[in-house]
Design a protein around this motif. Sequence first.
Motif, mmCIF file in Angstrom:
data_model
loop_
_atom_site.group_PDB
_atom_site.id
_atom_site.type_symbol
_atom_site.label_atom_id
_atom_site.label_comp_id
_atom_site.label_asym_id
_atom_site.label_seq_id
_atom_site.Cartn_x
_atom_site.Cartn_y
_atom_site.Cartn_z
ATOM 1 N N ASN A 112 0.756 -1.424 0.039
ATOM 2 C CA ASN A 112 -0.064 -0.019 0.136
ATOM 3 C C ASN A 112 0.854 1.180 0.052
ATOM 4 O O ASN A 112 0.378 2.433 -0.557
ATOM 5 N N ASN A 113 2.338 1.186 0.319
ATOM 6 C CA ASN A 113 2.857 2.317 0.596
ATOM 7 C C ASN A 113 3.421 2.765 -0.884
ATOM 8 O O ASN A 113 3.751 4.088 -1.060
ATOM 9 N N SER A 114 3.490 1.897 -1.718
ATOM 10 C CA SER A 114 3.967 2.202 -3.219
ATOM 11 C C SER A 114 2.706 2.844 -4.187
ATOM 12 O O SER A 114 1.569 2.103 -4.302
ATOM 13 N N LEU A 115 2.721 4.020 -4.571
ATOM 14 C CA LEU A 115 1.528 4.585 -5.243
ATOM 15 C C LEU A 115 2.035 5.505 -6.365
ATOM 16 O O LEU A 115 2.945 6.410 -5.980
ATOM 17 N N VAL A 116 1.402 5.397 -7.490
ATOM 18 C CA VAL A 116 1.599 6.270 -8.555
ATOM 19 C C VAL A 116 0.494 7.005 -8.814
ATOM 20 O O VAL A 116 -0.770 6.688 -8.603
ATOM 21 N N VAL A 117 0.659 8.468 -9.020
ATOM 22 C CA VAL A 117 -0.472 9.316 -9.267
ATOM 23 C C VAL A 117 -0.255 9.902 -10.757
ATOM 24 O O VAL A 117 1.004 10.432 -11.073
ATOM 25 N N TYR A 135 3.749 11.173 -10.673
ATOM 26 C CA TYR A 135 4.886 10.844 -9.473
ATOM 27 C C TYR A 135 4.292 9.669 -8.782
ATOM 28 O O TYR A 135 3.693 8.935 -9.009
ATOM 29 N N HIS A 136 5.519 9.469 -8.185
ATOM 30 C CA HIS A 136 5.410 8.265 -7.209
ATOM 31 C C HIS A 136 6.037 8.546 -5.852
ATOM 32 O O HIS A 136 6.708 9.286 -5.538
ATOM 33 N N THR A 137 5.527 7.876 -4.620
ATOM 34 C CA THR A 137 5.589 7.884 -3.223
ATOM 35 C C THR A 137 5.940 6.364 -2.877
ATOM 36 O O THR A 137 5.208 5.536 -3.419
ATOM 37 N N ALA A 138 6.924 6.026 -2.059
ATOM 38 C CA ALA A 138 7.088 4.961 -1.497
ATOM 39 C C ALA A 138 6.636 4.696 0.117
ATOM 40 O O ALA A 138 6.810 3.735 0.493
ATOM 41 N N ASN A 139 5.805 5.824 0.436
ATOM 42 C CA ASN A 139 5.361 5.691 1.773
ATOM 43 C C ASN A 139 4.139 6.595 1.742
ATOM 44 O O ASN A 139 3.658 7.602 2.638
ATOM 45 N N ALA A 140 3.111 6.054 1.132
ATOM 46 C CA ALA A 140 1.911 6.648 0.692
ATOM 47 C C ALA A 140 0.983 6.734 2.023
ATOM 48 O O ALA A 140 0.023 7.754 2.109
ATOM 49 N N THR A 141 1.206 5.910 3.071
ATOM 50 C CA THR A 141 0.453 5.655 4.266
ATOM 51 C C THR A 141 0.882 6.743 5.436
ATOM 52 O O THR A 141 0.361 6.584 6.485
ATOM 53 N N SER A 142 2.194 7.218 5.015
ATOM 54 C CA SER A 142 2.723 8.157 6.169
ATOM 55 C C SER A 142 1.809 9.364 6.187
ATOM 56 O O SER A 142 1.294 9.834 5.263
ATOM 57 N N TRP A 158 7.319 12.531 -2.320
ATOM 58 C CA TRP A 158 6.784 12.316 -3.654
ATOM 59 C C TRP A 158 8.062 12.605 -4.573
ATOM 60 O O TRP A 158 8.754 13.581 -4.281
ATOM 61 N N VAL A 159 8.091 11.733 -5.660
ATOM 62 C CA VAL A 159 9.338 11.962 -6.571
ATOM 63 C C VAL A 159 8.546 11.989 -7.996
ATOM 64 O O VAL A 159 7.642 11.098 -8.150
ATOM 65 N N SER A 160 8.893 13.018 -8.777
ATOM 66 C CA SER A 160 8.420 13.059 -10.151
ATOM 67 C C SER A 160 9.130 11.915 -10.891
ATOM 68 O O SER A 160 10.429 11.863 -10.956
ATOM 69 N N ILE A 161 8.351 11.243 -11.503
ATOM 70 C CA ILE A 161 9.149 10.036 -12.436
ATOM 71 C C ILE A 161 8.650 10.333 -13.918
ATOM 72 O O ILE A 161 8.682 9.410 -14.632
ATOM 73 N N GLN A 162 8.575 11.654 -14.324
ATOM 74 C CA GLN A 162 8.471 11.899 -15.631
ATOM 75 C C GLN A 162 9.850 11.659 -16.643
ATOM 76 O O GLN A 162 9.382 11.059 -17.521
ATOM 77 N N ASN A 163 10.780 12.336 -16.169
ATOM 78 C CA ASN A 163 12.166 11.817 -17.025
ATOM 79 C C ASN A 163 11.807 11.868 -18.315
ATOM 80 O O ASN A 163 11.658 13.036 -18.882
ATOM 81 N N ASN A 164 12.149 10.697 -19.376
ATOM 82 C CA ASN A 164 11.891 11.096 -20.814
ATOM 83 C C ASN A 164 10.737 10.804 -21.116
ATOM 84 O O ASN A 164 10.546 10.549 -22.459
ATOM 85 N N LEU A 165 9.539 10.676 -20.447
ATOM 86 C CA LEU A 165 8.124 10.566 -20.950
ATOM 87 C C LEU A 165 7.892 11.781 -21.395
ATOM 88 O O LEU A 165 8.180 13.099 -21.117
ATOM 89 N N PRO A 166 7.142 11.694 -22.786
ATOM 90 C CA PRO A 166 6.704 12.759 -23.431
ATOM 91 C C PRO A 166 5.764 13.723 -22.716
ATOM 92 O O PRO A 166 5.293 13.197 -21.733
ATOM 93 N N LEU A 167 5.857 14.808 -22.962
ATOM 94 C CA LEU A 167 5.142 16.140 -21.996
ATOM 95 C C LEU A 167 3.480 15.852 -22.548
ATOM 96 O O LEU A 167 3.241 16.710 -23.344
ATOM 97 N N MET A 168 2.785 15.034 -21.951
ATOM 98 C CA MET A 168 1.297 14.943 -22.441
ATOM 99 C C MET A 168 0.383 14.366 -20.977
ATOM 100 O O MET A 168 1.104 13.890 -20.085
#
Length: 961
Positions: free
Chosen positions: A741-746, A758-765, A770-780
Motif C-alpha cells: 500500500n505504500n507504493s503509489l503512482v499518481v 509522481y511516485h511515493t514509497a510511503n503513501a500511508t505516512s 513524492w518523486v516526479s518520475i516524468q524523466n524521458n516521458l513525453p509531455l502529455m
Amino acid sequence: MKRLTTLVAAAAFFSVVAFVYFTNRPISEEERMQQSPAYLLAQEAKAQGIKKIKKRDEKGIKPAISYLGEMLGNEVTGKVELSDVHRARKQMYMQRSNPNARASAIGLVWEDQGPDNVGGRTRGFLIDKNNPDHIITGGVAGGLFFSNDAALSWQPHPANEEMGHSGISTIRQASNGDIYVGTGESFAISYGVPVSFGAPGFVGEGIYKSTDGGQTFNQLPSTNPVDNTDTDAWSFVNEIAIDPNNPQKVYAATNGGLKVSTDGGATWTAPTGIATPVNASSNEVVVTSNGTVLMEANSKYYRSTDGLSFTNLTGTGGFLPSNIGRMEFAVSPQDGNYIYTVISDASGGGGLRAILLSTDGGVNWTSIINSNSQSFNVLGEQGFWNIALGVDPLNKERIFVGGQLELWSYESGGWNQVAYWIPDDASNPYYVHADMHGVFFHPTNSDIMYVVSDGGVFKTLNSSQQFPSFKMRNKGYTVTQFYGAAASDAGYLMGGAQDNGTQLIDLGGNTRKAAIEVSGGDGGDCEFSINPNAMFASTYSARVYRSSNGGNSFSPFYDNNCDRDLNNEIDQGALFLLPTFLWEQDNSDTLILAGDTTIIEDFRSVYFVGASTKLWFTPDALNFSSQPYWYEVEANGTVSEIEVSPDGMIFFGTTSGNLYSVEGLASKYLPIDTITYSTSKRKIIYGTDFPKPSRITVTNPDGWDFPSNANTYKGLTRQTIARPWANSRYLTGIGVDPNNNNSLVVTLGNYGNTNYVYHTANATSATPTWVSIQNNLPLMPVFDAVIDYYNPGNIILGTELGIWASSDMGASWTEENTGMASVPVFKVFQRKLYDADCMVLYIGTHARGIFRTTTLTKNGCSVIAGIKDNQPASPVSRMEIYPNPVNDKAIVEFEVKDANAPVNLLIVDLLGRMHRNEKLMNLRPGANKIEVPFDDIAAGIYMVTLRSGKTTETKRVVVTK
C-alpha cells in the motif's frame, strides 16, 4: 427479437395504409413524417417501453466535450495548445528513432479484443472509383481502415503504424486515382461551444497521400504542422476537394482557412478574396464538374470560378445574410449547377437554420426549408457537430439529409423520414445510429448508399425507394471510443463508450470479439463482480446501474441519502462520467458447490462512486433483495479517480488535484457476507429499460458517514495526502502496488505542464515523499497507471499517445504500442483470469476498443478466455505466418478443430484483388504447418486468410523482392 420483428411488420403495414390514403391529396409536413415506417416503428417502440437510455437528452454532445476539455486543457489558459500537442508527438518520434530507446523496454505485445461489431465516430469515407468493393474509412481517433468486400468486413490499414494517433475527418480521390486523407477533427471547437480548444476532437498532422490506389500512404511534407505555433493550419484538415478536370488541383479547408495546391499537394497557397481574421478557419469546400469552387470560411459563403480568387456572396442571391453557423454543400453528379447546402444556426443550440438550393452553380439560392419545425428537426441542437448531406446521383431533385437523430430524403417539395436512431437493433431496417456525419453513393450504382455516424458505417442497397432499408456494416471496424473498461475472472469484457453505451463481450456472439449493448447512452466506468451474474454500468449525468442476471437487465440503486428526488442522479452533481470502483475481498478457504450453485462464505464487497465534494459507497451492492444504503466521505473538489488496494485501503483524487486516503474500512466495519450465485449458462438478450427507482424510506444506521469537520469517525481514518502538484491539476489516475500500500503512482492531466507522473514509497505516512518520475516521458496528459502484480518495478501508463511503460520504477520510459496504435488510453488494469496468481493486463482505448497482453503473465497460466457451453470453438485458429516480410516462401502454422472441415487459404492485396484461393488438403486435428510459395507474387502488402465456413483467421504479410 419477436417483439421487435412484430413492430417492423406493423410499421410496414402502416406505411402502406398511409401511402394509399395520402396519395390522392396534398399532405402536410407532419402527416408525411407520420407515414414513415421509421417514425411509426420508433413511436411504437417508445409506447412499449423498449427505448434504451441514450445520450440524446437536451445536453447532447456538449457535456462530453467539456468533460474531455477539462481533463486535457491547460489549467491556466483553458485551452489545449497545439504547440503542446505537437511537442509531445515530436518527443515520441525522437524516441522511436533512437536505437537505444528500447533498451529497457518491457516488450508488451497487445492483442485486439474488440468489439468487432460496434464501430465508432466516423467522418471520412471513400469508395474507390476504380474498384467500388474497395472502401477506405477512418475513426476520428482510431486511424484508417479498409474493406475489400464492399463493407462486409474491415481491416486496420498498415498506415496506422505511422498515423494511427491522427483523427480522420475527410478522404477524397482524384480523377487519376490518387487518394488524400485529411487528419484532425475540429468540429468540437466550432461555433462558440464554450469548451477547451480541441477536445474531444483530435489534433491532426496534415494530409496523407496515396499514389498506389490506397495501398500505402505518406504524409505530404508541405502539410506537416509547425511545432512551435498554436495557429498552424495543418493541425485540422476538415475537408478536401479535388478539381474533377485537374487531379493536381487540390483544395483543403483547414483551421487556418482555405489552402490551394496546383501540384498535387507539393506546395500550397492561400487564395485571394477570403477574409482571414486571427482565428481563421474553414470547414467546407466543394468543386463542381466545371471547376467552380464553393467554400465556407468563418461562417461566410465564398465562390470562385478559378479556385484562386474568391468572392464573398453571403447575403446575396438569396443566400442567408447572418446568424450562420456551420454549412455543408453537396453537388449533384448529374448536373454541376445543382448545389444544395444545409446551414446550422450560429446562436442557441446550433439547430437547423436553413436548407438552400442553387440551380445556377451557386450564384442564386432558393429555400427548401427555413429553421426547425416541430416535426422536422434534423440537426437537433448540434448542427456544429452533425450534418450529413448527399444528392442522388441519378436524380438531382432528390437529397438525403441526416443529423442528430434522423435521416430524411427530399424530393418534389416533400420530405420523408427514412431512418431513425431507435430501436437500435439489427432487426430494424430503418435504424441508423445517431449523430450522422456523411452520405456517400456508389460510383456506378446509385441504389447503394452509405451513411457514416457516431455508430460507424450503415449501408442500403435500395436508396431509390421511398423508404430504403439499412444494415450496419461494422464487422472488424474497431474504432470504438471507450471511457471505461472491465474484465471478469472468466475473461469476459465490458466497456463504456462514447455514444455507444456499455458493450459486453461475453465470448458467445458470432465471433469471440462480438459485443452486445447492455446499457445505453455515453457509457463510463463499468465493473464485473466475482459473482459472474453481477455487473455494474454507469452513464452520463452521474447515473449508475447494477445487474443480477448477467446483463439481461439493469436497475438504478441509489437511495435517498445521495439522491433525494430519486431521479438516479446524485444530488450535488458529479463529472459527466463519474468514476466508480468495485472492491471485493474473498477470504474463503473453500467454495461450497451444489449443482450449478456456488456459495462463498467469507466475502466482502464495496461499490464506490465519486461525486462533487463526496465519495459515496455502499457495502450492499450485491444484495439484490433490498435497497442498498449509501454512505459518504467528504472531499474538497469533484472526485475524478478511485483506487482501492486488495486489502481495502482507499485512495481517491479530485479534478482540483486533491488526494485522499481512507483506511480501516475492511478491517473494522465491513460485515462478513455469504453470497450465493448460479453458474448455469446464460443468454444475453436485447437490453431493457432502466426502471425508475420507487421511493424508499431509510433510516441511518450507525454507519460510516464522515462529518465535514472530522477526519476520523467510527473507527475509520481519512487523510488528506500532501502532494507537490498544483491545486488546479486534474488528477486522472491512481495506481497502487497490489502487494504494498505504500507504493503509489499518481497521474495528472492538462497539457502545458512539465510533470505528469509522481511516485511515493510511503503513501500511508502522514507526509509522503513524492518523486516526479516524468524523466524521458513525453509531455502529455497521462490518464491511468498500473504497478505490475508480478514485478513492482514495472509501471504501465495509459496516455494520450498510447501505452508507455517503465521497467525501473520510472527512471526511463519506452513506448509499448506493439499490436495497436499510439491512441488515447483511458483505462489500464490487471485482472485475474481464472486463478488468483494469473494476472492479465487490459486497456480501454478511446479510439480502438479494448486490448489485452499476456506478456507479463507468468508461465503456466491459462490465458484463453472462457467459451460458453453452447458456443462451439472456432474450426480454425491460432494462425501464425513467418518469415514476415517474406521473399519467396513462408510457413503458415495454425490449429484445426475438425480435420473434415473445409479450409481455404486466400491471399488478397489491399485493393481487393485475389492472388490465391486454394483448398488445403490432408489436414489433421490440432496443429498444422504448411509452406506457401510467394515467388509468383509481386512486392507489396497482402492479407493472408484461412477460411472455414463463416470463420476466418487473417494476418498481414509484407512481400519483398
